[in-house]
Design a protein around this motif. Structure first.
Motif, PDB file in Angstrom:
ATOM      1  N   ARG A  33      -9.583   3.133  -2.103  1.00  0.00           N
ATOM      2  CA  ARG A  33      -8.890   3.537  -3.335  1.00  0.00           C
ATOM      3  C   ARG A  33      -7.403   3.681  -3.041  1.00  0.00           C
ATOM      4  N   VAL A  34      -6.582   2.997  -3.829  1.00  0.00           N
ATOM      5  CA  VAL A  34      -5.131   3.033  -3.621  1.00  0.00           C
ATOM      6  C   VAL A  34      -4.425   3.122  -4.974  1.00  0.00           C
ATOM      7  N   LEU A  35      -3.469   4.036  -5.067  1.00  0.00           N
ATOM      8  CA  LEU A  35      -2.602   4.140  -6.233  1.00  0.00           C
ATOM      9  C   LEU A  35      -1.237   3.543  -5.895  1.00  0.00           C
ATOM     10  N   THR A  36      -0.702   2.751  -6.816  1.00  0.00           N
ATOM     11  CA  THR A  36       0.588   2.100  -6.632  1.00  0.00           C
ATOM     12  C   THR A  36       1.631   2.780  -7.513  1.00  0.00           C
ATOM     13  N   TYR A  37       2.747   3.167  -6.903  1.00  0.00           N
ATOM     14  CA  TYR A  37       3.827   3.869  -7.601  1.00  0.00           C
ATOM     15  C   TYR A  37       5.076   2.992  -7.586  1.00  0.00           C
ATOM     16  N   TYR A  38       5.666   2.783  -8.761  1.00  0.00           N
ATOM     17  CA  TYR A  38       6.878   1.966  -8.873  1.00  0.00           C
ATOM     18  C   TYR A  38       7.872   2.690  -9.769  1.00  0.00           C
ATOM     19  N   ASP A  39       9.050   2.997  -9.216  1.00  0.00           N
ATOM     20  CA  ASP A  39      10.057   3.750  -9.972  1.00  0.00           C
ATOM     21  C   ASP A  39      11.157   2.866 -10.551  1.00  0.00           C
ATOM     22  N   GLY A  40      10.960   1.566 -10.521  1.00  0.00           N
ATOM     23  CA  GLY A  40      11.957   0.629 -10.996  1.00  0.00           C
ATOM     24  C   GLY A  40      12.726  -0.018  -9.864  1.00  0.00           C
ATOM     25  N   VAL A  41      12.649   0.589  -8.672  1.00  0.00           N
ATOM     26  CA  VAL A  41      13.343   0.062  -7.489  1.00  0.00           C
ATOM     27  C   VAL A  41      12.362  -0.088  -6.329  1.00  0.00           C
ATOM     28  N   HIS A  42      11.665   0.991  -6.012  1.00  0.00           N
ATOM     29  CA  HIS A  42      10.791   1.014  -4.847  1.00  0.00           C
ATOM     30  C   HIS A  42       9.322   1.044  -5.256  1.00  0.00           C
ATOM     31  N   THR A  43       8.506   0.379  -4.462  1.00  0.00           N
ATOM     32  CA  THR A  43       7.057   0.408  -4.635  1.00  0.00           C
ATOM     33  C   THR A  43       6.443   1.134  -3.446  1.00  0.00           C
ATOM     34  N   ARG A  44       5.559   2.074  -3.728  1.00  0.00           N
ATOM     35  CA  ARG A  44       4.868   2.809  -2.673  1.00  0.00           C
ATOM     36  C   ARG A  44       3.371   2.811  -2.979  1.00  0.00           C
ATOM     37  N   LEU A  45       2.573   2.726  -1.934  1.00  0.00           N
ATOM     38  CA  LEU A  45       1.124   2.756  -2.069  1.00  0.00           C
ATOM     39  C   LEU A  45       0.585   3.968  -1.318  1.00  0.00           C
ATOM     40  N   TYR A  46      -0.319   4.719  -1.979  1.00  0.00           N
ATOM     41  CA  TYR A  46      -0.936   5.886  -1.352  1.00  0.00           C
ATOM     42  C   TYR A  46      -2.441   5.860  -1.611  1.00  0.00           C
ATOM     43  N   ASN A  47      -3.210   6.289  -0.609  1.00  0.00           N
ATOM     44  CA  ASN A  47      -4.655   6.339  -0.808  1.00  0.00           C
ATOM     45  C   ASN A  47      -5.054   7.667  -1.443  1.00  0.00           C
ATOM     46  N   ARG A  48      -6.341   7.853  -1.642  1.00  0.00           N
ATOM     47  CA  ARG A  48      -6.826   9.036  -2.357  1.00  0.00           C
ATOM     48  C   ARG A  48      -6.555  10.321  -1.587  1.00  0.00           C
ATOM     49  N   ARG A  49      -6.321  10.224  -0.272  1.00  0.00           N
ATOM     50  CA  ARG A  49      -6.014  11.399   0.543  1.00  0.00           C
ATOM     51  C   ARG A  49      -4.517  11.577   0.744  1.00  0.00           C
ATOM     52  N   LEU A  50      -3.731  10.880  -0.070  1.00  0.00           N
ATOM     53  CA  LEU A  50      -2.278  11.008  -0.125  1.00  0.00           C
ATOM     54  C   LEU A  50      -1.580  10.478   1.120  1.00  0.00           C
ATOM     55  N   ASN A  51      -2.233   9.583   1.851  1.00  0.00           N
ATOM     56  CA  ASN A  51      -1.613   8.922   2.992  1.00  0.00           C
ATOM     57  C   ASN A  51      -0.970   7.622   2.532  1.00  0.00           C
ATOM     58  N   GLU A  52       0.283   7.381   2.952  1.00  0.00           N
ATOM     59  CA  GLU A  52       0.981   6.173   2.503  1.00  0.00           C
ATOM     60  C   GLU A  52       0.405   4.941   3.190  1.00  0.00           C
ATOM     61  N   LYS A  53       0.209   3.885   2.393  1.00  0.00           N
ATOM     62  CA  LYS A  53      -0.353   2.628   2.881  1.00  0.00           C
ATOM     63  C   LYS A  53       0.514   1.427   2.479  1.00  0.00           C
ATOM     64  N   THR A  54       1.781   1.672   2.177  1.00  0.00           N
ATOM     65  CA  THR A  54       2.660   0.598   1.730  1.00  0.00           C
ATOM     66  C   THR A  54       2.777  -0.498   2.779  1.00  0.00           C
ATOM     67  N   MET A  55       2.957  -0.123   4.027  1.00  0.00           N
ATOM     68  CA  MET A  55       3.176  -1.094   5.097  1.00  0.00           C
ATOM     69  C   MET A  55       1.948  -1.976   5.313  1.00  0.00           C
ATOM     70  N   GLN A  56       0.750  -1.414   5.097  1.00  0.00           N
ATOM     71  CA  GLN A  56      -0.471  -2.149   5.414  1.00  0.00           C
ATOM     72  C   GLN A  56      -0.755  -3.281   4.423  1.00  0.00           C
ATOM     73  N   TYR A  57      -0.169  -3.201   3.220  1.00  0.00           N
ATOM     74  CA  TYR A  57      -0.483  -4.189   2.192  1.00  0.00           C
ATOM     75  C   TYR A  57       0.798  -4.756   1.570  1.00  0.00           C
ATOM     76  N   PRO A  58       1.549  -5.539   2.349  1.00  0.00           N
ATOM     77  CA  PRO A  58       2.830  -6.070   1.855  1.00  0.00           C
ATOM     78  C   PRO A  58       2.670  -7.017   0.666  1.00  0.00           C
ATOM     79  N   GLU A  59       1.474  -7.558   0.442  1.00  0.00           N
ATOM     80  CA  GLU A  59       1.249  -8.437  -0.707  1.00  0.00           C
ATOM     81  C   GLU A  59       1.503  -7.734  -2.039  1.00  0.00           C
ATOM     82  N   LEU A  60       1.456  -6.382  -2.029  1.00  0.00           N
ATOM     83  CA  LEU A  60       1.540  -5.630  -3.278  1.00  0.00           C
ATOM     84  C   LEU A  60       2.880  -4.942  -3.489  1.00  0.00           C
ATOM     85  N   THR A  61       3.826  -5.126  -2.570  1.00  0.00           N
ATOM     86  CA  THR A  61       5.092  -4.390  -2.678  1.00  0.00           C
ATOM     87  C   THR A  61       6.058  -4.992  -3.694  1.00  0.00           C
TER      88      THR A  61
END
Length: 317
Positions: A33-61
């Motif tokens: 489970r991953v939530l994607t956050y985009y503020d208009g500039v930066h994209t960040r990915l976090y799992n359900r335990r609030l650990n960042e996973k942005t680096m692991q999935y560059p296809e989604l940045t």
């Protein structure tokens, strides 16, 4: 928009599929489970335990490549296929990596798909107080499908979907009330999950060896008093011989003189006890009357705190 990860809405377990005109049904994907956050500039990915996973999935940045919103929070499941079927073991090959060189190599070996099923925030406004029906319609308007991004379909015929899940040996289904709001850090019966096969995250409190190499895990869960209870052995599953050899090295500094479990495990005579630091996802058929797992199968090691591996009342389902 200030990117602060939230704990997502969760379904509760059920044995009976809820029915009615307001219910829809989705495949439960065996991924992360991953939530994607985009503020208009930066994209960040976090799992359900609030650990960042942005680096692991560059296809989604590059969010603009699959979403037209100026700012957004998306909720979904990242999956990877193994033999044509979603595999938790496969996606964990990506999820555990922290070295960019390895990530670039493995991303071609283990392609992923982001299965989006909800939206919390869009174009500067929270939509968690809108109905699921509205949120799904919004997703259809703003998501641009590509080889790495898909929308999770909703179906009206629960029986037919369940038969499909059984035929293809998928994880299960999620039943959702179209009128339901998205409740952050909450769970209730507006979302219900029925699993085709069951799984849990367990703590490794010991191992057995064959010819000097680990060949089985001795598993446990904590009770509400913080005591570790034995729940079974697992020696089959998706680990390769190289994984067992690596685990044999990892446990060396964790070896204990006494067992960490409050109850006596089976076959404890030949056991090597270890500090309960390692956690693993286990698939199983059911619980026995003695609160041990029937036919446990190892799926993957996970980055979950041992303290989170607690006996829950709905685990018998």
């Amino acid at each position: 928009m200030d990117i602060r990860p939230i704990t997502p809405f969760e379904p509760i377990s059920t044995d009976v599929i809820p029915e009615g005109e307001n219910w829809v049904y989705q495949v439960k994907w065996d991924g992360t489970r991953v939530l994607t956050y985009y503020d208009g500039v930066h994209t960040r990915l976090y799992n359900r335990r609030l650990n960042e996973k942005t680096m692991q999935y560059p296809e989604l940045t590059d969010l603009s490549s699959y979403c037209t919103a100026s700012s957004v929070i998306l909720d979904g499941e990242i999956i990877a296929l193994e033999n044509g079927k979603p595999s938790f073991h496969a996606v964990m090959k990506r999820d555990h990596l922290k070295d960019m060189k390895k990530i670039e190599r493995v991303r071609t070996e283990v392609p992923i798909s982001y299965m989006i099923f909800d939206i919390l925030y869009c174009d500067g406004e929270w939509v968690t107080n809108k109905s699921l029906e509205y949120r799904q319609s919004l997703l259809e308007r703003i998501i641009l499908l590509n080889k790495h991004v898909q929308l999770v379909p909703s179906y009206e015929n629960a029986i037919q979907l369940w038969k499909t899940v059984e035929n293809f040996n998928l994880e299960g289904i999620v039943c959702k009330d179209l009128n339901s709001l998205y409740l952050i850090n909450h769970k209730n019966n507006n979302w219900q999950k029925k699993k085709h096969y069951k799984d849990l995250i367990a703590v490794v409190g010991g191992v057995t060896l064959r010819n000097g190499v680990v060949n089985a895990l001795i598993l446990g869960l904590y009770d509400r008093a913080g005591q570790l209870s034995y729940i079974g052995h697992a020696g089959t599953g998706k680990l390769k011989h190289s994984d067992w050899r690596q685990l044999t090295k990892i446990i060396q500094p964790l070896v204990l003189d006494q067992r960490p479990f409050i109850n006596k495990p089976e076959r404890d005579k030949d056991a090597v006890w270890i500090k309960p630091k390692i956690t693993v996802k286990i698939q199983y058929i059911e619980w026995t009357e003695g609160r041990s797992l029937r036919q446990p199968s190892i799926q993957a090691f996970v980055n979950v705190s041992p303290e989170e591996c607690v006996w829950e009342e709905d685990m018998h389902r």
